[in-house]
Scaffold this active site. Structure first.
Site, PDB file in Angstrom:
ATOM      1  N   TYR A  99      -1.492  -0.637  10.266  1.00 31.45           N
ATOM      2  CA  TYR A  99      -1.663  -1.168   8.894  1.00 31.45           C
ATOM      3  C   TYR A  99      -0.508  -0.709   8.006  1.00 31.45           C
ATOM      4  CZ  TYR A  99      -3.672  -1.216   4.125  1.00 31.45           C
ATOM      5  OH  TYR A  99      -3.886  -1.386   2.773  1.00 31.45           O
TER       6      TYR A  99
ATOM      7  N   SER B 287       0.859  -1.190   0.000  1.00 34.51           N
ATOM      8  CA  SER B 287       0.000   0.000   0.000  1.00 34.51           C
ATOM      9  C   SER B 287       0.890   1.233   0.000  1.00 34.51           C
ATOM     10  CB  SER B 287      -0.883   0.021   1.250  1.00 34.51           C
ATOM     11  OG  SER B 287      -1.550   1.271   1.349  1.00 34.51           O
TER      12      SER B 287
HETATM   13  P1  NAP Z   1     -11.398  -5.743   0.222  1.00 37.93           P
HETATM   14  O1  NAP Z   1     -12.341  -5.306  -0.843  1.00 37.93           O
HETATM   15  O2  NAP Z   1     -11.747  -5.461   1.652  1.00 37.93           O
HETATM   16  O3  NAP Z   1     -11.142  -7.322   0.048  1.00 37.93           O
HETATM   17  C1  NAP Z   1     -10.298  -7.979   0.943  1.00 37.93           C
HETATM   18  C2  NAP Z   1     -10.246  -9.439   0.593  1.00 37.93           C
HETATM   19  O4  NAP Z   1      -9.339 -10.073   1.495  1.00 37.93           O
HETATM   20  C3  NAP Z   1     -11.569 -10.164   0.707  1.00 37.93           C
HETATM   21  O5  NAP Z   1     -11.676 -11.086  -0.349  1.00 37.93           O
HETATM   22  C4  NAP Z   1     -11.443 -10.915   2.041  1.00 37.93           C
HETATM   23  O6  NAP Z   1     -12.189 -12.121   2.073  1.00 37.93           O
HETATM   24  C5  NAP Z   1      -9.967 -11.224   2.039  1.00 37.93           C
HETATM   25  N1  NAP Z   1      -9.395 -11.498   3.354  1.00 37.93           N
HETATM   26  C6  NAP Z   1      -9.256 -10.650   4.394  1.00 37.93           C
HETATM   27  N2  NAP Z   1      -8.663 -11.288   5.430  1.00 37.93           N
HETATM   28  C7  NAP Z   1      -8.419 -12.549   5.011  1.00 37.93           C
HETATM   29  C8  NAP Z   1      -7.843 -13.692   5.626  1.00 37.93           C
HETATM   30  N3  NAP Z   1      -7.405 -13.668   6.894  1.00 37.93           N
HETATM   31  N4  NAP Z   1      -7.759 -14.824   4.900  1.00 37.93           N
HETATM   32  C9  NAP Z   1      -8.214 -14.876   3.615  1.00 37.93           C
HETATM   33  N5  NAP Z   1      -8.774 -13.837   2.997  1.00 37.93           N
HETATM   34  C10 NAP Z   1      -8.874 -12.687   3.690  1.00 37.93           C
HETATM   35  O7  NAP Z   1      -9.934  -5.129  -0.009  1.00 37.93           O
HETATM   36  P2  NAP Z   1      -9.243  -4.434  -1.298  1.00 37.93           P
HETATM   37  O8  NAP Z   1      -9.460  -2.983  -1.206  1.00 37.93           O
HETATM   38  O9  NAP Z   1      -9.575  -5.178  -2.530  1.00 37.93           O
HETATM   39  O10 NAP Z   1      -7.705  -4.671  -0.894  1.00 37.93           O
HETATM   40  C11 NAP Z   1      -6.928  -5.733  -1.413  1.00 37.93           C
HETATM   41  C12 NAP Z   1      -5.486  -5.493  -0.999  1.00 37.93           C
HETATM   42  O11 NAP Z   1      -5.065  -4.208  -1.453  1.00 37.93           O
HETATM   43  C13 NAP Z   1      -5.266  -5.505   0.514  1.00 37.93           C
HETATM   44  O12 NAP Z   1      -4.032  -6.100   0.813  1.00 37.93           O
HETATM   45  C14 NAP Z   1      -5.234  -4.020   0.854  1.00 37.93           C
HETATM   46  O13 NAP Z   1      -4.498  -3.766   2.029  1.00 37.93           O
HETATM   47  C15 NAP Z   1      -4.545  -3.466  -0.376  1.00 37.93           C
HETATM   48  N6  NAP Z   1      -4.772  -2.038  -0.605  1.00 37.93           N
HETATM   49  C16 NAP Z   1      -6.031  -1.558  -0.819  1.00 37.93           C
HETATM   50  C17 NAP Z   1      -6.194  -0.191  -1.021  1.00 37.93           C
HETATM   51  C18 NAP Z   1      -7.537   0.431  -1.250  1.00 37.93           C
HETATM   52  O14 NAP Z   1      -7.639   1.669  -1.210  1.00 37.93           O
HETATM   53  N7  NAP Z   1      -8.585  -0.328  -1.503  1.00 37.93           N
HETATM   54  C19 NAP Z   1      -5.088   0.655  -0.997  1.00 37.93           C
HETATM   55  C20 NAP Z   1      -3.835   0.119  -0.775  1.00 37.93           C
HETATM   56  C21 NAP Z   1      -3.691  -1.235  -0.578  1.00 37.93           C
HETATM   57  P3  NAP Z   1     -13.630 -12.266   2.820  1.00 37.93           P
HETATM   58  O15 NAP Z   1     -14.522 -11.208   2.252  1.00 37.93           O
HETATM   59  O16 NAP Z   1     -14.091 -13.640   2.497  1.00 37.93           O
HETATM   60  O17 NAP Z   1     -13.353 -12.029   4.276  1.00 37.93           O
END
Ligand code: NAP
Length: 255
Positions: free
Chosen positions: A164, A150
């Site tokens: 985080y 991130s």
């Molecule tokens: P999201 O929509 O909240 O999706 C998160 C996913 O991770 C879901 O499929 C969830 O599954 C899964 N998950 C969470 N904890 C888990 C665990 N212990 N074991 C297995 N699966 C798990 O998040 P996103 O925004 O797509 O983010 C994806 C990645 O990008 C993350 O690493 C996040 O930190 C990073 N990121 C996001 C942003 C942003 O602005 N969105 C920015 C920087 C970095 P369930 O629904 O089944 O729980």
């Protein structure tokens, strides 16, 4: 190479692929020819709809449940892949969580531990299992890993979630070190640092409007999309990125 000796792609495991960046990455991996293992923790219906979308576009995918904070579940997940799918050639360590906004002087030890378990420990466990299968040192034919970090790792996320941000900084160092360990074994390891991306993660941190609220702080003046991050991830997995390893790519609209 992220291809098997017969020229096929093999399997790509995308963690946290039931929604957001993981779901977009799973779809794009399938379009590029990988058989995709769609990992999820609890939302089986959402994972099933990603699998369905891949299959209706002519791709191949299976949903695989595992809570990656539990090392035994990670081991069992990879054993399932061994039994049911072609050999693994790609891993996307995407699963991650945030928590509600808080200062460091308000954080419980339990919360900080949870942040590191979900954002760091799971990625280590998955990478260990993937390297044991892909590395030529272990009889594999090579592959690629992309760790999703991130922009928070270099911004610090003061007043939001420093825990985080620090966990994601650990991911960046993990990317660098692992890349050096396995570079001579046919495995490339890179990272992507997304900026503010319009997914459901912000609602899970109690701020559903966060992506658009902060748009004015982004030079490109908008949040990114999950598809824009998926495009960078799949490029790093592909042989077009054959000379990239140990790199961490900012995809953050200039922020
Ligand atoms: P999201 O929509 O909240 O999706 C998160 C996913 O991770 C879901 O499929 C969830 O599954 C899964 N998950 C969470 N904890 C888990 C665990 N212990 N074991 C297995 N699966 C798990 O998040 P996103 O925004 O797509 O983010 C994806 C990645 O990008 C993350 O690493 C996040 O930190 C990073 N990121 C996001 C942003 C942003 O602005 N969105 C920015 C920087 C970095 P369930 O629904 O089944 O729980």
């Amino acid at each position: 190479m992220t291809r098997l000796p017969d020229g096929s792609r093999g399997t790509a495991l995308v963690t946290g692929a039931s929604r957001g960046i993981g779901a977009a990455t799973a779809l794009r991996c399938a379009a590029a020819g990988w058989v995709v293992a769609v990992n999820y923790r609890q939302d089986a219906a959402a994972a099933a709809s990603v699998v369905e979308a891949i299959r209706s576009a002519g791709g191949s995918a299976q949903a695989v449940q595992a809570d990656l904070t539990d090392d035994a579940q990670v081991v069992a997940l990879f054993e399932q892949l061994d039994e049911r799918l072609p050999p693994l050639t790609a891993l996307v360590n995407n699963a991650g969580v945030v928590d509600v906004a808080a200062r460091v002087d308000e954080l419980s030890a339990q919360r900080v531990r949870r942040m590191f378990e979900a954002n760091v420990f799971g990625a280590f466990s998955c990478a260990r299992e993937a390297v044991r299968r892909m590395s030529t040192r272990h009889g594999g034919t090579g592959g690629a890993i992309v760790n999703v970090s991130s922009a928070a790792a270099r911004l610090g996320s003061a007043g939001q979630y420093v825990d985080y941000a620090a966990a994601k900084a650990a991911i960046d160092t993990f990317t660098l070190g692992l890349a050096q360990e396995v570079a001579g074994e046919g495995v490339r390891v890179n990272g992507v640092r997304p900026g503010i991306i319009d997914t459901g993660i912000h609602a899970s941190g109690g701020q559903p409007d966060r992506a658009w609220r902060l748009a004015s702080t982004v030079p490109l003046a908008r949040p990114g999309t999950a598809e824009e991050i998926a495009a960078a991830i799949v490029w790093l997995l592909s042989d077009d990125a054959s000379y990239a390893t140990g790199a961490v790519l900012d995809v953050s609209g200039g922020r």
